[in-house]
Design a protein around this motif. Structure first.
Motif, PDB file in Angstrom:
ATOM      1  N   LYS A 171      -7.081   1.983   5.892  1.00  0.00           N
ATOM      2  CA  LYS A 171      -6.951   2.144   4.448  1.00  0.00           C
ATOM      3  C   LYS A 171      -6.317   0.911   3.814  1.00  0.00           C
TER       4      LYS A 171
ATOM      5  N   HIS B 102      -8.900  -1.973   3.788  1.00  0.00           N
ATOM      6  CA  HIS B 102      -9.945  -1.759   2.786  1.00  0.00           C
ATOM      7  C   HIS B 102      -9.402  -1.911   1.363  1.00  0.00           C
TER       8      HIS B 102
ATOM      9  N   GLN C 158      -0.245   9.502   6.458  1.00  0.00           N
ATOM     10  CA  GLN C 158      -1.234   8.532   5.988  1.00  0.00           C
ATOM     11  C   GLN C 158      -2.247   8.286   7.106  1.00  0.00           C
TER      12      GLN C 158
ATOM     13  N   TYR D 165       0.830  -1.203   0.000  1.00  0.00           N
ATOM     14  CA  TYR D 165       0.000   0.000   0.000  1.00  0.00           C
ATOM     15  C   TYR D 165       0.866   1.255   0.000  1.00  0.00           C
TER      16      TYR D 165
END
Length: 229
Positions: free
Chosen positions: A68, A71, A62, A14
């Protein structure tokens, strides 16, 4: 207790997708990079929690980082074989109806599930992993639970993890998670079961070998510390 490096792999994937400098987190930990990036490896629970806490501190811009990451799971493809298994299922029923099965991909030994309660659009249970003891890991896993319906084109679910209690809920229009409706996958149920079982067996064998390797490395490190003293 061990946590799967699927977690660290997802976080690193990510951050890389957001053009973050991974050298900051990789240089700040003594954990081998090949372990952190390999979804088939396992890490001591405390080490994983510390790694996530360090990542959150370094990448403070972040906001809600682990929510995040959880998800974003369906698009990150950082879970190895598990990604393939979930994408092949016509619905996530097999995972959501057996929460201990999903958790076993991330926690070793697989935590026992207690006080399991099923509703028409919910499932809740207790497990011996406290959100107070492992706040970063449980925040990621909570969010990963929420993302499961996305694998079959549905919206995010809602998951609350308080202490040792976890409750998972989905919307009314997501009730097909537990029904027998064919969602149009052009593959026979028997063939699908065989392919999924083969993938899961392969992943289990690989993870078992890596878990044994991790245990041996820990034992060697302890022996070395004893010798140096």
């Amino acid at each position: 207790m061990l946590f799967s490096c699927k977690i660290s792999s997802a976080v690193l994937t990510y951050l890389e997708s957001k053009n973050e400098d991974l050298s900051q987190i990789l240089d700040s930990t003594s954990l081998p990079e090949e372990f952190l990036c390999d979804s088939s490896y396992w890490m001591e629970a405390a080490d994983m929690e510390n790694f996530l806490a360090t990542a959150e501190k370094i990448y403070s811009l972040q906001e809600n980082l682990f929510q995040k990451v959880g998800h974003a799971g369906p698009g990150l493809r950082s879970w190895g074989v598990l990604d393939s298994v979930l994408k092949m299922m016509p619905r996530p029923q097999e995972i959501l109806s057996q929460p201990e099965r999903f958790l076993s991909y991330f926690v070793s030994p697989a935590p026992p599930i207690d006080h399991l309660v099923r509703g028409e659009t919910s499932i809740e249970f207790d497990l011996p992993i406290s959100s107070e003891q492992y706040p970063k890991v449980t925040e990621y896993l909570r969010s990963a639970f929420e993302s499961l319906p996305v694998y079959v084109g549905q919206e995010l679910a809602t998951c609350v993890w308080q202490g040792i209690h976890l409750k998972f809920e989905w919307q009314e229009n997501q009730s097909s998670i537990f029904n027998e409706t064919d969602l149009g996958h052009q593959i026979s149920p028997e063939l699908l079961r065989q392919v999924v079982a083969s993938l899961e067996q392969h992943q289990l064998e690989l993870e078992t070998k890596n878990r044994d390797l991790q245990a041996k490395n820990t034992q060697l490190a302890e022996q070395l510390n004893t010798f140096q003293k």
